[in-house]
Enzyme design. Structure first.
Site, PDB file in Angstrom:
ATOM      1  N   ASP A  37       0.848  -1.190   0.000  1.00 35.35           N
ATOM      2  CA  ASP A  37       0.000   0.000   0.000  1.00 35.35           C
ATOM      3  C   ASP A  37       0.883   1.239   0.000  1.00 35.35           C
ATOM      4  OD1 ASP A  37      -2.217   1.845   0.480  1.00 35.35           O
ATOM      5  OD2 ASP A  37      -3.272   0.147   1.357  1.00 35.35           O
ATOM      6  N   VAL A  59       0.751   1.292  -7.072  1.00 26.14           N
ATOM      7  CA  VAL A  59       0.462   0.299  -8.111  1.00 26.14           C
ATOM      8  C   VAL A  59       0.559   0.859  -9.525  1.00 26.14           C
ATOM      9  CG1 VAL A  59      -0.976  -1.108  -6.590  1.00 26.14           C
ATOM     10  CG2 VAL A  59      -2.055   0.676  -7.997  1.00 26.14           C
ATOM     11  N   TYR A 150     -14.614   4.904 -13.353  1.00 29.13           N
ATOM     12  CA  TYR A 150     -14.655   3.732 -12.474  1.00 29.13           C
ATOM     13  C   TYR A 150     -15.293   2.548 -13.191  1.00 29.13           C
ATOM     14  CZ  TYR A 150     -15.469   0.995  -8.228  1.00 29.13           C
ATOM     15  OH  TYR A 150     -15.462  -0.001  -7.283  1.00 29.13           O
TER      16      TYR A 150
END
Length: 242
Positions: A37, A59, A150
C-alpha cells in the site's frame, strides 16, 4: 480446506477497507501475507499486528512493482497469490468529467492491475502454479451514471482477467475476479444503503468479498479460472421496483 498454509500472498491496497479484510482472512488461513500500500502508517501497523510484511507500493509505478516482487521473492522465495485490490473512485456528469479524473482512476484500477499481473507471472510460471484475484465491482457488470472512469476501469479488469486466464491456464496460473456490490467502507460512507434495496437486507461488510478472495486464492477453487464471483447481497439480481 483452502490449501493456503505457508503460501505467499501479496494484497495491494491492503492497509484498510476490503484490502485489510483480505489480509486478515488470508493470514487466518495460514498464508504469509505481504501488505502492499501507499499508506505506510496503516500498512505497517497492520503488518506488525499480524507478524506480516509491509511493502510500500504505488500500483501505478512499473518500477515499484518490479522492486516489490523482487523483495518478496528474496524474503519468501515465492509469490503464490496476488490480490489486486487497490482502487479509487471519482464521479461527475460526462460533460464535467475531466481527463484528469479519467486518467487517475484508470491508472490505479486498470493499469495498476495490469502491472501487478505482469510482475508476478514469471515467478508463478516458474513454480507451475499461482492464483491471481482481481478486484472488480458490480460496476464491472453494468453501467452507472457519473462513475464513467470507475465503470470503464472495472469492466477493463473483468476483461483483462479473462484474457489472462486463457493465456496462463496452461502454465497452472489461475486468474479470477471478485465483484463486490455496496460494501460499507470509508469510500462508501456517504451512500445510504436503504436506497439500494439489497435483497439480503444489509450492506456488505469488507469480510464478505474477502471470503470470496480466500476461496479463489486456495485449492478449493482449483478448477476455476476466468470466472467472476459477484458478492452483492443480490443487489444486481433484483429487479428495481418503481
Amino acid at each position: 480446506m483452502n490449501g493456503l498454509d505457508g503460501r505467499v500472498a501479496i494484497v495491494t491496497g491492503g492497509a484498510r477497507g476490503i484490502g485489510e479484510s483480505c489480509v486478515r482472512a488470508l493470514h487466518a488461513e495460514g498464508a504469509r501475507v505481504v501488505v502492499a500500500d501507499v499508506l505506510e502508517a496503516e500498512g505497517k501497523a497492520l503488518a506488525g499486528e499480524l507478524g506480516a510484511r509491509f511493502c510500500r507500493l504505488d500500483v501505478t509505478d512499473e518500477a515499484a512493482w518490479d522492486r516489490a516482487v523482487a523483495e518478496v521473492l528474496d524474503a519468501h522465495g515465492a509469490v503464490d497469490v496476488l490480490v489486486n485490490n487497490a482502487g479509487i473512485a471519482n464521479a461527475a456528469p460526462i460533460e464535467h468529467f475531466t481527463l484528469a479524473k479519467w486518467n487517475a482512476v484508470i491508472a490505479v484500477n486498470l493499469t495498476g492491475t495490469f502491472l501487478g499481473c505482469r510482475a508476478v507471472v514469471p515467478a508463478m510460471k516458474a513454480a507451475g502454479r499461482g492464483s491471481i484475484v482481481n478486484m472488480s465491482s458490480v460496476e464491472g457488470m453494468r453501467g452507472s451514471a457519473r462513475l464513467h472512469g470507475y465503470t470503464a476501469s472495472k469492466f477493463g479488469v473483468r476483461g483483462l482477467t479473462k484474457s489472462l486466464a486463457v493465456e496462463l491456464g496452461p502454465d497452472g496460473v489461475r486468474v479470477n475476479s471478485v465483484h463486490p456490490g455496496f460494501v460499507r467502507t470509508g469510500m462508501t460512507a456517504r451512500i445510504d444503503p436503504d436506497r439500494l434495496r439489497i435483497p439480503l437486507g444489509r450492506p456488505g461488510a469488507p469480510a464478505d468479498p474477502a471470503g470470496a478472495v480466500v476461496f479463489l486464492a486456495g485449492d478449493a477453487s482449483a478448477y476455476l479460472t476466468g470466472t467472476e464471483i459477484v458478492v452483492d447481497g443480490g443487489m444486481t439480481t433484483a429487479i428495481p421496483h418503481s
